[in-house]
Structure formats: structure tokens, C-alpha cells
Design a protein around this motif. Structure first.
Motif, short mmCIF file in Angstrom:
data_model
loop_
_atom_site.label_atom_id
_atom_site.label_comp_id
_atom_site.label_asym_id
_atom_site.label_seq_id
_atom_site.Cartn_x
_atom_site.Cartn_y
_atom_site.Cartn_z
N GLY A 92 11.01 -5.63 3.62
CA GLY A 92 9.90 -4.71 3.36
C GLY A 92 10.00 -4.06 2.00
N ILE A 93 11.21 -3.63 1.63
CA ILE A 93 11.42 -3.05 0.31
C ILE A 93 11.15 -4.10 -0.76
CG2 ILE A 93 13.15 -2.09 -1.25
CD1 ILE A 93 14.49 -0.89 1.29
N GLY A 94 11.65 -5.31 -0.52
CA GLY A 94 11.43 -6.39 -1.47
C GLY A 94 9.98 -6.76 -1.61
N LEU A 95 9.25 -6.69 -0.51
CA LEU A 95 7.83 -7.03 -0.54
C LEU A 95 7.05 -6.07 -1.43
CD1 LEU A 95 5.69 -8.97 0.60
CD2 LEU A 95 5.36 -7.37 2.49
N LEU A 96 7.37 -4.80 -1.34
CA LEU A 96 6.71 -3.82 -2.20
C LEU A 96 7.02 -4.08 -3.67
CD1 LEU A 96 7.30 -0.53 -0.16
CD2 LEU A 96 5.15 -1.77 -0.45
N ARG A 97 8.27 -4.40 -3.95
CA ARG A 97 8.65 -4.72 -5.33
C ARG A 97 7.95 -5.99 -5.81
NH1 ARG A 97 14.59 -5.69 -5.47
NH2 ARG A 97 14.14 -6.07 -7.67
N ALA A 98 7.89 -6.98 -4.92
CA ALA A 98 7.27 -8.25 -5.29
C ALA A 98 5.78 -8.06 -5.55
CB ALA A 98 7.49 -9.28 -4.18
N TRP A 99 5.12 -7.29 -4.70
CA TRP A 99 3.68 -7.04 -4.87
C TRP A 99 3.42 -6.34 -6.20
CZ3 TRP A 99 0.76 -2.51 -5.25
CH2 TRP A 99 -0.63 -2.70 -5.16
N GLY A 100 4.25 -5.34 -6.49
CA GLY A 100 4.08 -4.62 -7.75
C GLY A 100 4.28 -5.53 -8.96
N ALA A 101 5.24 -6.44 -8.87
CA ALA A 101 5.50 -7.36 -9.98
C ALA A 101 4.35 -8.34 -10.16
CB ALA A 101 6.81 -8.12 -9.72
N ARG A 102 3.75 -8.77 -9.05
CA ARG A 102 2.62 -9.71 -9.17
C ARG A 102 1.39 -9.04 -9.77
NH1 ARG A 102 2.92 -11.96 -3.11
NH2 ARG A 102 5.19 -12.30 -3.12
N VAL A 103 1.21 -7.76 -9.46
CA VAL A 103 0.10 -7.01 -10.05
C VAL A 103 0.33 -6.86 -11.55
CG1 VAL A 103 -1.06 -4.79 -10.14
CG2 VAL A 103 -0.51 -5.82 -7.92
#
Length: 316
Positions: free
Chosen positions: A299-310
């Protein structure tokens, strides 16, 4: 979900899409932590990772899952055929014979410019598993791990992308693959003894008074002798140092890939935490990271990944 990933990766051919789907199933079924981390990659990156895992799993199944029903010669022949089919497909440009793992990995290798030599080195280590059951020293196990683990990191690197020249990030990618495998070696000592294999340097074990006979005693009695505990603690410390080095490479990756690799490193290294918390009682229980913790990290990684894709959208 897999359809959208394949669309994002530009995979249109129906047979090839099916091949990638088969590899994704293998990853989901057998590579639990690896698969969870893969979900943190951008959709267009995931099929290639599934293909690389699928091929590695295909070779691993030849070695381990056939059990006693297949002789060493039969397994060697199947591994040789797999290598020949991959060479014919990747280097010669021939058909892969309908094997989905081969079709997908050949397509991935061509797309990302992965050289035959990386696969050849991997297969060389797989052939070692047919006949070698012990490793006398660190140099010998390192030779095995280069092909069985480090080249996996090197294969992944073009898929992940880097913000520096690829050769600058390569040593760290190789080291992380090595760290993951060293973790598996520690966790799976008991299981590997069922296959008559010991993936720990014999001379380093001997320094603590440990040999194969003592390991088998631990395996049989489900107890960890104090000499074995001390030897495992030393191997544990070695593995920690490899992780410490490998983590320096995460920031060298493309921002869209850092959450995936960082999460995988955290979860795999936490297996070491569990082994230590068990006081190296690995013959009586298997060190695992619970689903709750895995989902929390994801879950923490998903938030980081989403932010990086944006912040770093894919180039069309």
C-alpha cells in the motif's frame, strides 16, 4: 487487468498476448512477494517482468518439480532442449514451438535488447544444479549466483529504466538479485536438504564445526544445533551487507520503478528479520512475512508508485 497491461505494452498479437498471460499466472502462483512488487510497476512494464519470471520458472520446474520420477539425464535433456529453443528463437529468429514462456521471453528480450549471453549464463547455473550439491567456498557459490540471480537483476534493468548510464546501475541491480537469492538460501536450508543440496559455503560452515552430516541431523530432528546457529548468523550478516550495498542502486532507477524495487527489497530483507527473530530455528519453521505486513508495504509502495507515474508519465 492483464489485457490493459498488454495494451499499454503494445502487445497486439493474440498468441503473444496469451503467452504473456500464462507467464503472469506463473508469477502470481509462485512468486508471491515478487508478484506483489510487480504490481507497483507501470502497466506497460509488467508483461516483460512476467515473461522473465515465467522463463526462469520454466527452467526451475525442470530441475525441481519433476522429482524422483525423472533422472538427471532426462532433466539435463529437457534443460538442453529449453536452451536450444530459446537460442533458436532469440538468436536465430525461429519459432519457439508453442511454449508460452519462450514466446513471451523472446519478445521481451528483443524489445529491451537483452543479449543471449545473460540467458546463457542463467542456463549454465541451472545446469550446475543437475550435478552439484555442495559448494566448497564463497567463490564457487558466487559463480553459481551470478547466473542464477545476478543476471536476473541485469535482465530487469532495461525494463526498469535508469537515470544514469545503465552500466553504472548494473552492479547494484546484480547485487539485489544476489541478496534475494542469499535470503532464499538461508530461509530454505531445510527444504534444500530434501533435494540433497546445500547452498552455503562449506569452508565457512566448517569454521563453526558444521558439515553436511550436522545439517542433516538438524533436518531430521527439527532442531538447530548451536554450531549451526552460529554459522547461519554469519551467513545472515553477509546477506545484510549485500542488501546495504544494493539499496544504493534504487535511486539510480527511473522514478517510476523505484517503488517496486524498494518494496521488494524491504519485504525480502524482512525475511532476514524473521529468521533472526526465530533465533535461526529454520529447521522447525519457515520464515515468512505475513500477509498483513506484505499488504501494508504494498500500500505504501502503491502511493509512491502512483505519485511517480503522475510526475513522470510514460512517453508515447
Amino acid at each position: 487487468m492483464i489485457g490493459s497491461e498488454l495494451d499499454a505494452a503494445g502487445v497486439r498479437d493474440p498468441a503473444l498476448r496469451n503467452a504473456y498471460r500464462c507467464c503472469r499466472v506463473l508469477n502470481a502462483e509462485h512468486g508471491r512477494t515478487f508478484y506483489l512488487a510487480t504490481r507497483l510497476l507501470a502497466p506497460e512494464q509488467r508483461p516483460a517482468v512476467h515473461a522473465l519470471y515465467g522463463f526462469a520458472r520454466r527452467a526451475d520446474d525442470i530441475l525441481d518439480d519433476l522429482g524422483s520420477s525423472a533422472s538427471t539425464a532426462e532433466r539435463a535433456d529437457r534443460l538442453h532442449r529449453l536452451a536450444t529453443q530459446l537460442f533458436d528463437g532469440l538468436v536465430q529468429g525461429n519459432a519457439t514451438g508453442g511454449d508460452p514462456a519462450l514466446a513471451a521471453v523472446v519478445h521481451t528480450a528483443r524489445r529491451y535488447g537483452l543479449p543471449w549471453e545473460l540467458f546463457d549464463d542463467f542456463l549454465a547455473s541451472m545446469r550446475m544444479d543437475l550435478t552439484i550439491t555442495d559448494y566448497p567456498d564463497r567463490a564457487s557459490i558466487d559463480r553459481y549466483m551470478y547466473g542464477s540471480a545476478e543476471v536476473i537483476g541485469l535482465q530487469m534493468l532495461p525494463v526498469l529504466g535508469t537515470v544514469v548510464p545503465r552500466e553504472e546501475a548494473a552492479p547494484y541491480a546484480a547485487a539485489l538479485g544476489k541478496a534475494f537469492q542469499l535470503t532464499n538460501f538461508l530461509r530454505d536450508v531445510d527444504e534444500d536438504l530434501d533435494r540433497r543440496r546445500v547452498y552455503l559455503p562449506a569452508d565457512e560452515l566448517a569454521a563453526h564445526g558444521v558439515d553436511r552430516d550436522l545439517l542433516m541431523w538438524c533436518h531430521t530432528t527439527k532442531r538447530t544445533d548451536i554450531r549451526v546457529r552460529n554459522a547461519l548468523a554469519e551467513q545472515h550478516a553477509v546477506t545484510r551487507r549485500v542488501y546495504e550495498y544494493a539499496r544504493h542502486g534504487v535511486d539510480l532507477l527511473h522514478p517510476r520503478s523505484r517503488a517496486c524495487v524498494g518494496t521488494a527489497a524491504v519485504l525480502y530483507s524482512e525475511i532476514l528479520d524473521r529468521i533472526e527473530a526465530m533465533d535461526f530455528d529454520i529447521f522447525n519453521q519457515r520464515a515468512t512475512v505475513g500477509n498483513g505486513r506484505r499488504l501494508q508495504a504494498a500500500g505504501i509502495g502503491l502511493l509512491r508508485a502512483w505519485g511517480a507515474r503522475v510526475a513522470h508519465p510514460a512517453k508515447v
